[in-house]
Motif scaffolding. Sequence first.
Motif, PDB file in Angstrom:
ATOM      1  N   PRO A 164       0.854  -1.196   0.000  1.00 14.37           N
ATOM      2  CA  PRO A 164       0.000   0.000   0.000  1.00 14.37           C
ATOM      3  C   PRO A 164       0.889   1.244   0.000  1.00 14.37           C
ATOM      4  O   PRO A 164       2.071   1.160   0.317  1.00 14.37           O
ATOM      5  CB  PRO A 164      -0.777  -0.124   1.310  1.00 14.37           C
ATOM      6  N   THR A 165       0.307   2.387  -0.330  1.00 18.38           N
ATOM      7  CA  THR A 165       1.025   3.664  -0.203  1.00 18.38           C
ATOM      8  C   THR A 165       1.256   3.924   1.295  1.00 18.38           C
ATOM      9  O   THR A 165       0.322   3.699   2.075  1.00 18.38           O
ATOM     10  CB  THR A 165       0.147   4.797  -0.788  1.00 18.38           C
ATOM     11  N   PRO A 166       2.409   4.334   1.775  1.00 12.79           N
ATOM     12  CA  PRO A 166       3.633   4.678   1.065  1.00 12.79           C
ATOM     13  C   PRO A 166       4.669   3.542   1.038  1.00 12.79           C
ATOM     14  O   PRO A 166       5.812   3.796   0.692  1.00 12.79           O
ATOM     15  CB  PRO A 166       4.171   5.855   1.886  1.00 12.79           C
ATOM     16  N   VAL A 167       4.264   2.329   1.410  1.00 10.83           N
ATOM     17  CA  VAL A 167       5.225   1.210   1.418  1.00 10.83           C
ATOM     18  C   VAL A 167       5.775   0.988   0.009  1.00 10.83           C
ATOM     19  O   VAL A 167       6.962   0.720  -0.193  1.00 10.83           O
ATOM     20  CB  VAL A 167       4.540  -0.079   1.942  1.00 10.83           C
ATOM     21  N   ASN A 168       4.896   1.128  -0.998  1.00 17.15           N
ATOM     22  CA  ASN A 168       5.320   0.929  -2.396  1.00 17.15           C
ATOM     23  C   ASN A 168       6.388   1.957  -2.793  1.00 17.15           C
ATOM     24  O   ASN A 168       7.406   1.607  -3.404  1.00 17.15           O
ATOM     25  CB  ASN A 168       4.116   0.968  -3.342  1.00 17.15           C
ATOM     26  N   ALA A 169       6.185   3.206  -2.387  1.00 14.73           N
ATOM     27  CA  ALA A 169       7.150   4.263  -2.749  1.00 14.73           C
ATOM     28  C   ALA A 169       8.499   3.996  -2.091  1.00 14.73           C
ATOM     29  O   ALA A 169       9.558   4.196  -2.703  1.00 14.73           O
ATOM     30  CB  ALA A 169       6.604   5.628  -2.335  1.00 14.73           C
ATOM     31  N   ARG A 170       8.461   3.517  -0.841  1.00 15.44           N
ATOM     32  CA  ARG A 170       9.727   3.222  -0.137  1.00 15.44           C
ATOM     33  C   ARG A 170      10.454   2.053  -0.799  1.00 15.44           C
ATOM     34  O   ARG A 170      11.679   2.052  -0.910  1.00 15.44           O
ATOM     35  CB  ARG A 170       9.443   2.921   1.343  1.00 15.44           C
ATOM     36  N   ALA A 171       9.696   1.053  -1.257  1.00 17.97           N
ATOM     37  CA  ALA A 171      10.320  -0.098  -1.934  1.00 17.97           C
ATOM     38  C   ALA A 171      10.967   0.352  -3.247  1.00 17.97           C
ATOM     39  O   ALA A 171      12.082  -0.062  -3.586  1.00 17.97           O
ATOM     40  CB  ALA A 171       9.284  -1.192  -2.182  1.00 17.97           C
ATOM     41  N   ALA A 172      10.271   1.216  -3.986  1.00 17.68           N
ATOM     42  CA  ALA A 172      10.828   1.718  -5.250  1.00 17.68           C
ATOM     43  C   ALA A 172      12.082   2.560  -4.976  1.00 17.68           C
ATOM     44  O   ALA A 172      13.080   2.451  -5.702  1.00 17.68           O
ATOM     45  CB  ALA A 172       9.778   2.535  -6.012  1.00 17.68           C
ATOM     46  N   ASP A 173      12.047   3.365  -3.909  1.00 14.82           N
ATOM     47  CA  ASP A 173      13.235   4.153  -3.537  1.00 14.82           C
ATOM     48  C   ASP A 173      14.405   3.235  -3.199  1.00 14.82           C
ATOM     49  O   ASP A 173      15.549   3.496  -3.589  1.00 14.82           O
ATOM     50  CB  ASP A 173      12.939   5.043  -2.317  1.00 14.82           C
ATOM     51  N   ALA A 174      14.115   2.159  -2.466  1.00 15.89           N
ATOM     52  CA  ALA A 174      15.184   1.221  -2.074  1.00 15.89           C
ATOM     53  C   ALA A 174      15.804   0.582  -3.312  1.00 15.89           C
ATOM     54  O   ALA A 174      17.022   0.387  -3.374  1.00 15.89           O
ATOM     55  CB  ALA A 174      14.611   0.158  -1.140  1.00 15.89           C
ATOM     56  N   ALA A 175      14.979   0.274  -4.307  1.00 12.05           N
ATOM     57  CA  ALA A 175      15.502  -0.316  -5.555  1.00 12.05           C
ATOM     58  C   ALA A 175      16.360   0.708  -6.300  1.00 12.05           C
ATOM     59  O   ALA A 175      17.428   0.372  -6.823  1.00 12.05           O
ATOM     60  CB  ALA A 175      14.348  -0.800  -6.425  1.00 12.05           C
ATOM     61  N   ARG A 176      15.896   1.979  -6.310  1.00 14.07           N
ATOM     62  CA  ARG A 176      16.640   3.036  -7.025  1.00 14.07           C
ATOM     63  C   ARG A 176      17.946   3.386  -6.327  1.00 14.07           C
ATOM     64  O   ARG A 176      18.926   3.751  -6.975  1.00 14.07           O
ATOM     65  CB  ARG A 176      15.775   4.297  -7.161  1.00 14.07           C
ATOM     66  N   GLU A 177      17.935   3.286  -5.007  1.00 17.01           N
ATOM     67  CA  GLU A 177      19.118   3.683  -4.232  1.00 17.01           C
ATOM     68  C   GLU A 177      20.367   2.917  -4.691  1.00 17.01           C
ATOM     69  O   GLU A 177      21.460   3.473  -4.745  1.00 17.01           O
ATOM     70  CB  GLU A 177      18.850   3.354  -2.767  1.00 17.01           C
TER      71      GLU A 177
END
Length: 221
Positions: free
Chosen positions: A27-40
């Motif tokens: 759910p939001t914001p867990v999805n955004a944090r996961a995408a950030d972790a992948a981008r990091e």
Amino acid sequence: MTTAAKLLADAEALLLDFDGPLARLMPTPVNARAADAAREVIGQLDLPPAIATTTDHLAVLRHVLEHHPEQVAEVEEACTRAEVAAARTCAPSVHATNLFELISRRRMPAAVVSNNSDQAVIAFLERHGWTRHVAVLSCRRPDDVGRLKPDPFLVQQALRSLRVDPGEALFLGDTTSDVRAGAAAGVGVLAFAKDEHLRSELTRAGAAAVTSLGDPRGLEA
Ligand SMILES: O=C(O)COP(=O)(O)O
């Protein structure tokens, strides 16, 4: 169109997508944090705007596979860490209990078929005591990043491991990618839609029936 209840009654084996039909994993914001972790992991790379801003960590993973394959293993690991963390706290879907009751009552062979890591699926099933209902996990492993749904690979692997024919199985999914993977493997798809827009997209993609993701009565509709 065939109803959800009839499709479930006729099925001899169930293939279950994870995020959506079983779990509210991202759910939001867990999805955004996961995408950030992948981008990091790939911080220095020049990403197109859609990938630089997406909240879908698997979109980042697909992009890296295509454009920076030398970094795919690291990004896959970051995705797995984020998915396992989410699986340890996320809520089940409104359908999960009913689905596992059905599987148990009818002693149906069942598999989870997911683009998410098998480690996340195991963490979720163990938390809820549902592991015993799932005979087969056909979920992302590090070597499978290039064969995720809509590729039929994970669906076909589940069918082989369960030893069931495509015509005996029903795949429960919530994206057009699930519908396309099922169709390519010859398996009918009962799709779950969270809104009317998705309902028509899933119907157009060729789902055998579309029911409600958020309403527990969706399995009876
Ligand atoms: O494919 C996705 O976007 C999410 O993974 P799923 O296969 O568990 O639904």
